[in-house]
Each structure stands twice: as C-alpha cells, then as structure tokens.
Design a protein around this motif. Structure first.
Motif, PDB file in Angstrom:
ATOM      1  N   LEU A  26       6.980 -10.041   6.178  1.00 17.28           N
ATOM      2  CA  LEU A  26       6.826  -9.413   4.863  1.00 17.28           C
ATOM      3  C   LEU A  26       7.651 -10.110   3.788  1.00 17.28           C
ATOM      4  N   GLU A  72      -1.201  -6.975  -2.246  1.00 12.88           N
ATOM      5  CA  GLU A  72      -1.821  -7.901  -3.191  1.00 12.88           C
ATOM      6  C   GLU A  72      -3.261  -8.266  -2.803  1.00 12.88           C
ATOM      7  N   SER A 115      10.979  -0.998   4.704  1.00  7.32           N
ATOM      8  CA  SER A 115       9.769  -0.490   4.045  1.00  7.32           C
ATOM      9  C   SER A 115       9.330  -1.491   2.989  1.00  7.32           C
ATOM     10  N   SER A 116       8.034  -1.537   2.798  1.00  5.42           N
ATOM     11  CA  SER A 116       7.519  -2.422   1.755  1.00  5.42           C
ATOM     12  C   SER A 116       7.440  -1.644   0.444  1.00  5.42           C
ATOM     13  N   MET A 117       7.898  -2.281  -0.621  1.00  9.56           N
ATOM     14  CA  MET A 117       7.812  -1.619  -1.937  1.00  9.56           C
ATOM     15  C   MET A 117       6.633  -2.213  -2.700  1.00  9.56           C
ATOM     16  N   SER A 118       5.464  -1.918  -2.250  1.00  5.22           N
ATOM     17  CA  SER A 118       4.170  -2.370  -2.796  1.00  5.22           C
ATOM     18  C   SER A 118       3.977  -3.867  -2.668  1.00  5.22           C
ATOM     19  N   ALA A 119       4.375  -4.645  -3.639  1.00  3.09           N
ATOM     20  CA  ALA A 119       4.082  -6.074  -3.623  1.00  3.09           C
ATOM     21  C   ALA A 119       5.008  -6.787  -2.644  1.00  3.09           C
ATOM     22  N   PRO A 120       4.588  -7.900  -2.013  1.00  6.23           N
ATOM     23  CA  PRO A 120       3.276  -8.474  -2.187  1.00  6.23           C
ATOM     24  C   PRO A 120       2.259  -7.986  -1.180  1.00  6.23           C
TER      25      PRO A 120
END
Lengths: 514, 259
Positions: A93, A54, A46-51
């Motif tokens: 990612l 962006e 899972s992506s934790m917001s950044a980047p």
C-alpha cells in the motif's frame, strides 16, 4: 564501621533508578519490535483513501470477466485465480504504483469473492512462499525459464498455471524518458485472468526472416493481452509450431520466396496455413515500406492491393502516402483519423468500437483486381470477401513523388474465406506506426482496441477490449498564471501574519489597560 | 496536571513567545507550501512536508527551550518542585501545553492547502481542458491527511526530546542550541542510508546496520503516512519515543526533587 559509598542509600537509589530507566527503555524497544513484526504479519494499518481507491476495476472489466468465467463454467471448469503480491500488505500500500494495482485486484476480488483470492507474502523474509513460481515452462519450446522475482512483482496463479508479472507491465511508459505516465492495470489484469482460466492458449508466430527486424514491443504486448503465446518464426527454416493460429508480418522489407525459386516456397506455406480453419494472417505495411512483388501477389489473392504511382518519365514507381489535412492530428496531414465502416458486415464487425483510430504515415489499400464491389463496403471474389474496416475520409488524397495523384482509400481491411468447415482471415493495416505506443497505449485513441478487435475477428475469444490506459492523477498546475501564483502566496503569508499580530496587539493592549 | 497545563498555555499567550512561534510557523509554512506547490506548478505536497519536517530543527526548540529552563532562570523551579502536584503531572502539563501550541500551528497551517483545492476545482470544471476529461487533477486528500497526522506524531516525539533537554539545561539558549543539534541528528539520521560511495554502492554496506538505522529513523517512519496509509506500528513508535523522553524528564526531576 564506615559504610562504603556504594552501599549508601543514595547509591542504592541511583542504582535502582538506572535499572528502572534501562528497563523501561528495553521494554519499549521490545514492545515496538514485537508490534512492528505483528503489524507487518497481520496488516495492522488502515488506508486513508488514496491511492488505493484510485483505480478500482470498472464495469467493462466485470463484463469481460463475467463472460470469461461463464465460458470456463460451460466447459465444466470451476475457475479460480490467486493473486500473489511479493511484499507485506503495508509495503504494497505504501508503494504507490503497487498500491494502484492492489486496489484494482482487491476490487476484482470483492466482485468475485469465490473466484479470486489475494495474498501478500514477504518474499524477502520467506522466499519459500513463492518457490513454486520461481521457474516456468515455455509452453511452445518446453524450456524451463527462471522468473525474475522482485518485491513489486505480481504472480497470477490458477491450478497448474502461473505467470510472474513485472510491475512495469501494468503501466504505460513514456518512450523518451522511460517514466510511467498511465495505469494499464485493468487490461493487463483482466487479460491475465482470462489467460489463467483458459486452457487453450493459441500461438501467434511473428515472422522474422523478411527484414522484420524490429517488432514493436506494443504489438507484442497487445498480442499477449489478447491471450496468444508469442514466438518468432523463420518461414524458410522452421516448422510452424503446434497450436499456431495467427501469423504476423510487421513491416516486411524483403520478399516472400515464391514457388520454384527455392526448395521451400513461403507463399505455399502461407497458403497451406490459411487453408486450415481458424487460421489467420496479419500484416502491417506503411508508406515507407518497399515494394515486394511476391508478398503483394499473395495479398492480392486475398483481395488487397497497394496504391502506387508510376512515373513514366523516369520509370520509377512510388508507393502512395495518405495525406488529409482536414482530418489529421498533425498539421502536415500525415497522421490521419480513419473513418469506420458505416454499413454492412464491416460495420457489424466494428460494433461497439470507439472512434479516434489513427493511421500515421499510412499508405493506401485498394481492392485487388477481380474483386467485385458489393456496394456495402465489401468486395468479393470466389469464396473470399474483403471488408474495409477503416478507410480515409473524403478529404484525403494519395500523394506520390511530391504531388496528389489519387483519392484516398482503405486503411484497414479483413478478408474472410468461408468454407464448409470453417473460416480463415487475412488482415492488412496500412500503417506501420499504427501500433506505436503513442497510439495504442493511449487513453484517447482507439488503435489498441481495434487491434484487439482484429484478434477477436480472427477467432480469439475473450479479448480484453475497451480497457484503455488510465493516465495518472495529474499533479501539474497548468492554468495558473505567475501573477496568480504570487497573489496566492502573498495572501497565505499576509493573512496569518496580520491575524497573529492583531490578536497579540489586542491581548497586550488589554493587559496593559487592566 | 491541568493547572500546570493552563498556566503554561496562559504564559504562551501573555508573553510574545506564543505569538512569535505561531507567526513564524504560519508564515514559514505558507512560504514553504507556496514555493513547493503553487510556484513549482504542482499539486504534490510531498516536498512541502519533507521541508516542514526539516524546519522543525529550528521551530521545535523555540517551543521547548523555555519549558523548564525558564523556570530556572526565573528561580521558580523550587516552587514547582514543592507545589502540590506530582512530577509526572508537572512534566505532562508542560509537555501537553507545548504540544497544543504545536498542533494548533500545524492545523492552522492547513489553510495553505485551500489554494490547491480552489485551483484544482477550477481546472476540473474547465470543459475545454483536455487533461480534465481523461485524468484526475488535484491534490490527494488521503496523502495530505496522512502527512499531517505523521507531522503531528513526529512533532510530539520531538517536543518530548526538547522537553528533556530543557529540563537538563541551565538556560534557554543552551537548551535551544542542544535541541537543534539533537533534532537535526534525529531528522538527518536517515541520510546515512542514502549516502553512496564512488561506485554508487551504499556507504553503509552492511544490511543489518542500514535496517537498524531505518528502524530508528523518525523520518523513514513518515513514508507510509505520506502515502495515505495509517501505520499503527509507526504510531506506537512515535508515542514510544515521546514516552521514553518524558519518562527520562520525569526521572531527572524526581532526582532533583529528592536529590
């Protein structure tokens, strides 16, 4: 009978224990290997917001693509585009620069779920997934070219069209150290999509036989973004390629060959080219460019002449250099802001354009003799109308041979020739530095957009205007003084030390008393 | 297990060791954070976390050296082995107590990021700062959160390593020295892949070997988290590493109990 030591109960226990331990380790390693393979394949992360959040695509991108998709639909097409990233999604990612791009593409896909698809293939493990894209056919020469494919490459595919983009094409690069400093993905992606779904791909010819030894990469990049196929052309020896709609001459240093000098008259070729509907010519001439009589005579036919100072004492002619210390980026006054046309059709041509268009080391353009001022910033003669898109501010002066000789003048012009069947254009920019990376790859200056607007005026539809580079997140702390830095450091060191010491003292004192 | 956990936690705070560990950890992380960010003039925390991981070579043995070695020194090991608690419960109780101390230290050290957010808020609010009008200024929260999660997972694995070594050693000093050596080897293993010969080619030329080193390396797994990506395969890897070393510790004590 005496039992062998290997057959004792203890030995059996040790053996069993060793086997069990080895088995647990083996199962753990296997489970990890299988999970890792599946995670890479099915994107278990899972992506934790950044980047990834962006640089999402913005409203300008959507507006441009809405128009491009609508144009394609009106032609009866059902446009669709596939983006291929050449690594598994997790690695895409994890690599920041690819992740920025991925986030823009994903936001485009979310906005156009029926039109855009995104796939990530592990090209190292399974090169067959991208085999069809390893070569391309040059649309101008018909030659088969090999595409350099890396795990950071991005491929745009639409029906029988495909193009492989290198990662650095999506970034603005610092000229001195080659490092990327800003994201240019939105314009590149939007132009890539427009190019992919537009069947007509007009050709731009860059003249290379008049000392135009160096074509600024940025100029080519912008012409590419505008949707042109780019080729070079020797007007004397080569025929104009099919589909050529624009000829560019960047800072010519040798003159055009005029009628009667050689079997081939380059001026005649240009005249014939511009006599056809939808054809255009664009040139960049700066304050240091040499005087070229035939070239300037050709341009004066299109209403543009250059400002010169003739020193009668030593019989020398000097090209004007524009200086404006009141409206300059630099203290020497040679990097001037252009004033956009404020009235008439010239204003219409620039509608919606931002300001801050900069002309560095500019010369001065004048209306050629015979062109009559219409009073609205345009000049007319016969069927040709010259529009001044940008001119110097009133505080500017034309310098020559070390002194101010005249007022300022025009900095960017477009001459239009309207015929019953169509229109031709000639554009002149009074600065060769106009297209340097400093000004076109900028989040602040409008040079890039004005160049794309020129392409739009020349008839190239759906140009990715208004998508400037986006500087990277700045990690530099610039406003904190050295003393403030030490105050923060002391604070961070002192607070936990005091707190831990205090708590420890309280605990130990209480325990002693208890 | 809970009883052992409580006993261990209590012992951390009635002895100086807990305070010494927390004090050293917090001061060291504060200095490291200030040196790599505020003093270096950057909001980028990547260097901070890398140095923090390297510092675990010293910090984690402080935490784990006493886990079992102290029981032997105090001659309370037999008491533990005969206590009405399973070996698994005993090992897990001690392990989770050490892990709690470690996680507590890591979470408390998050105050080190406060100045970065305070400074970036001031820079972004400054209307005369041209940079603030065209670009984002400040640290990336996703990367910081990802890095903290990875540091905790990595620490959990290394504490399990320290637990096993403490169970194998006779005294705290030898446990600490051996743990330092083993953790250093594990943390620095990834450097093997970075070594180059005179021609700039990787010293380990054979790709499969480099791939295996990369796969085994506990530091290379940190990368995705540091970029703000929660990698479930790496989560399983760190948990597996902790599981294997705890399993081995349990085997050691099973052997000792019945041996």
């Amino acid at each position: 009978m005496k039992k062998s030591i290997l057959h004792t109960r203890k030995a059996r226990h040790v053996r069993l224990s060793a086997v069990l331990t080895a088995l647990v380790i083996l199962v753990t390693v296997l489970a990890n290997t299988v999970f890792q393979t599946l995670a890479d394949r099915y994107g278990w992360y899972s992506s934790m917001s950044a980047p990834t959040s962006e640089y999402p695509a913005g409203e300008t991108s959507f507006a441009l693509l809405d128009s491009a998709f609508a144009s394609a639909e009106s032609r009866g097409d059902n446009p669709s585009v596939e983006f291929i990233f050449c690594d598994v999604e997790k690695n895409v990612l994890a690599e920041e620069t690819v992740a920025y791009l991925y986030s823009t593409v994903k936001s485009l896909q979310e906005h156009y779920p029926d039109r855009i698809t995104v796939n990530c293939y592990d090209v190292t493990l399974n090169p067959n997934t991208v085999k069809p894209y390893l070569t391309s056919v040059d649309p101008i020469t018909g030659e088969v070219m090999e595409n350099a494919l890396a795990t950071t490459s991005v491929i745009i595919v639409s029906k029988d069209y495909h193009r492989v983009y290198a990662l650095d094409e999506f970034y603005a690069v610092n000229e001195t150290d080659g490092s990327a400093w800003a994201y240019n993905g939105q314009r590149k992606l939007v132009s890539g999509i427009i190019r992919a779904i537009t069947p007509e791909k007009p050709v731009v010819c860059l003249l290379d036989n008049h000392g135009e030894a160096y074509f600024d990469y940025e100029l080519m990049s912008f012409l590419d973004d505008a949707g042109y196929q780019i080729c070079t052309l020797d007007l004397q020896t080569e025929a104009l390629p099919e589909g050529c709609s624009l000829i560019v001459s960047y800072n010519p240093t040798t003159d055009l060959i005029a009628d009667g000098v050689s079997a081939v008259s380059e001026v005649e070729i240009l005249d014939a080219f511009l006599a056809e509907d939808g054809h255009s010519f664009l040139t960049f001439v700066g304050s240091a460019s040499p005087k070229l009589p035939n070239f300037e005579a050709f341009l004066s036919g299109w209403g543009v002449s250059f400002g010169y100072y003739h020193d009668t004492a030593n019989e020398a002619t000097y090209r004007y250099t524009l200086q404006d210390t009141a409206n300059s980026l630099t203290s020497d006054g040679y990097t001037v802001y252009g004033a956009a046309a404020g009235e008439g059709r010239a204003k219409e041509l620039l509608s919606g354009m931002g300001s801050n268009v900069v002309f560095k080391n500019a010369t001065v353009l004048r209306a050629a003799q015979g062109f009559v001022n219409n009073g609205d910033g345009s000049y007319q003669k016969d069927g040709r109308t010259l529009y001044s898109l940008y001119e110097s501010n009133p505080s500017a002066a034309s310098y020559a041979n070390g002194a101010a000789r005249d007022r300022g003048g025009m900095l960017m012009t477009v001459t239009e020739e309207k015929r019953a069947t169509g229109t031709s254009y000639v554009g002149v920019v009074a600065s060769t530095d106009f297209v340097t990376a400093e000004f076109v790859q900028s989040a602040v200056y409008g040079n890039g957009d004005s160049l794309l607007r020129l392409c739009g005026i020349f008839g190239k539809g759906d140009v990715p205007e208004g998508l400037r580079v986006q500087p990277f997140r700045s990690y530099d702390i610039s406003t904190v003084t050295i003393s403030q830095k030490w105050v923060w450091t002391l604070l961070l060191v002192a607070v936990p030390t005091v707190a831990v010491t205090l708590i420890a003292t309280i605990v130990f004192v209480k325990r002693r008393r208890a | 297990m809970l009883a052992i956990y409580r006993k261990e936690m209590r012992s951390y705070f009635i002895n100086p060791i807990g305070y010494i560990y927390l004090g050293i950890f917090l001061v060291f992380s504060a200095l490291l954070c200030c040196y790599t960010t505020i003093i270096a003039g950057t909001y980028d925390t990547a260097d901070y976390f890398i140095y923090l991981i390297v510092s675990f070579i010293i910090l984690i043995p402080i935490l784990t050296m006493r886990l079992f070695a102290e029981e032997r020194k105090l001659r309370t090991e037999q008491l533990l082995l005969t206590a009405p608690v399973s070996i698994t419960g005993m090992v897990l109780g001690k392990y989770f107590a050490a892990l709690t101390m470690f996680v507590g230290g890591v979470l408390l050290s998050c105050i080190n990021f406060i100045p970065l957010y305070v400074i970036s808020a001031a820079e972004n609010a400054d209307t005369e700062n041209v940079r603030a009008t065209i670009m984002n200024i400040g640290p990336v929260t996703g990367q910081i959160v990802g890095s903290i999660i990875a540091v905790i997972l990595l620490g959990a694995a290394l504490i399990a390593v320290g637990t096993l070594i403490s169970a194998l050693c006779e005294n705290q000093l030898s446990a600490a020295v051996i743990t330092v050596g083993v953790i250093a080897a594990m943390v620095l293993l990834n450097l093997l892949n970075l070594l180059k010969d005179q021609d700039g080619q990787p010293l380990i030329g054979w790709y499969p070997v480099r791939a295996v080193i990369d796969w085994i390396s506990i530091v290379s797994r940190f990368g995705a988290f540091g970029s703000g990506v929660f990698d479930y395969a790496s989560l399983l890897y760190y948990c597996s590493l902790a599981f294997v070393f705890l399993f081995l510790t349990i085997r050691v004590y099973e052997k000792r109990r019945w041996g």
